[in-house]
Design a protein around this motif. Sequence first.
Motif, PDB file in Angstrom:
ATOM      1  N   VAL A   1       1.828 -12.745  -4.311  1.00  0.00           N
ATOM      2  CA  VAL A   1       1.728 -11.569  -3.438  1.00  0.00           C
ATOM      3  C   VAL A   1       0.270 -11.114  -3.345  1.00  0.00           C
ATOM      4  CG1 VAL A   1       2.418  -9.151  -3.138  1.00  0.00           C
ATOM      5  CG2 VAL A   1       4.089 -10.849  -3.916  1.00  0.00           C
ATOM      6  N   LEU A   2      -0.411 -11.073  -4.492  1.00  0.00           N
ATOM      7  CA  LEU A   2      -1.817 -10.680  -4.521  1.00  0.00           C
ATOM      8  C   LEU A   2      -2.657 -11.630  -3.673  1.00  0.00           C
ATOM      9  CD1 LEU A   2      -4.222  -9.026  -5.594  1.00  0.00           C
ATOM     10  CD2 LEU A   2      -4.261 -10.576  -7.563  1.00  0.00           C
ATOM     11  N   ILE A   3      -2.428 -12.919  -3.814  1.00  0.00           N
ATOM     12  CA  ILE A   3      -3.196 -13.902  -3.040  1.00  0.00           C
ATOM     13  C   ILE A   3      -2.989 -13.691  -1.543  1.00  0.00           C
ATOM     14  CG2 ILE A   3      -3.340 -16.364  -2.455  1.00  0.00           C
ATOM     15  CD1 ILE A   3      -2.931 -16.923  -5.472  1.00  0.00           C
ATOM     16  N   GLU A   4      -1.768 -13.465  -1.125  1.00  0.00           N
ATOM     17  CA  GLU A   4      -1.516 -13.244   0.309  1.00  0.00           C
ATOM     18  C   GLU A   4      -2.198 -11.973   0.812  1.00  0.00           C
ATOM     19  OE1 GLU A   4      -0.367 -15.437   2.519  1.00  0.00           O
ATOM     20  OE2 GLU A   4      -0.359 -16.745   0.761  1.00  0.00           O
ATOM     21  N   LYS A   5      -2.197 -10.917  -0.002  1.00  0.00           N
ATOM     22  CA  LYS A   5      -2.881  -9.682   0.386  1.00  0.00           C
ATOM     23  C   LYS A   5      -4.393  -9.893   0.477  1.00  0.00           C
ATOM     24  CE  LYS A   5       0.484  -6.322  -1.246  1.00  0.00           C
ATOM     25  NZ  LYS A   5       0.751  -5.192  -2.141  1.00  0.00           N
ATOM     26  N   LEU A   6      -4.956 -10.617  -0.492  1.00  0.00           N
ATOM     27  CA  LEU A   6      -6.393 -10.894  -0.458  1.00  0.00           C
ATOM     28  C   LEU A   6      -6.756 -11.774   0.739  1.00  0.00           C
ATOM     29  CD1 LEU A   6      -7.160 -11.401  -4.241  1.00  0.00           C
ATOM     30  CD2 LEU A   6      -7.879  -9.502  -2.781  1.00  0.00           C
TER      31      LEU A   6
END
Length: 173
Positions: free
Chosen positions: A77-82
């Motif tokens: 999820v963090l990677i997609e947001k970044l």
Amino acid sequence: LLDQLDIDVADILGYSMGANVAMQVAIRHPEKVDQLIAASPAYASTGFAPGFEMMIAGITPAMFAGTPMEADPDLPVLIEKLKTLDLTPFAWPETDIAAIAAPTLLIFGDSDIVTLDHAVRMFTLLGGGRNGDMDGLSQNRLAIFPATTHTAVFLQTELLLDLAEQFLSGEAF
């Protein structure tokens, strides 16, 4: 955060996205920033080197194998947001950069994801790049680390600390 911690004025150092945050603090709250060190910032997405978007789009959780982040269940999820953040075009007004009042040290690698043209433009907007022998030194500094990529800028710990210490103490390098 500074108000919450009861800190009136601070020297701020940031790297990459953190450098952009540090610059925004200096732009939006100049009274809070005494000195600013920004390593590998960009004030516009046009300042990124060709291939940046493709590199960001290719980031996967598997790339974090063997790091502490691997264990985080929210890593995908963090990677997609970044990725969304990094791939969204942006451009801060150059007048905002020029208005930064705090003495500023900009640091980049010579093979950074931020182009050298962009780095020099930012330094120029801050009032740097003049003939110091005739006009005196600017309060702002520009450092380019040789043979250094974006991620390697932060890994040059000894050099970063040495430059930061000299800058914050007012020494000329």
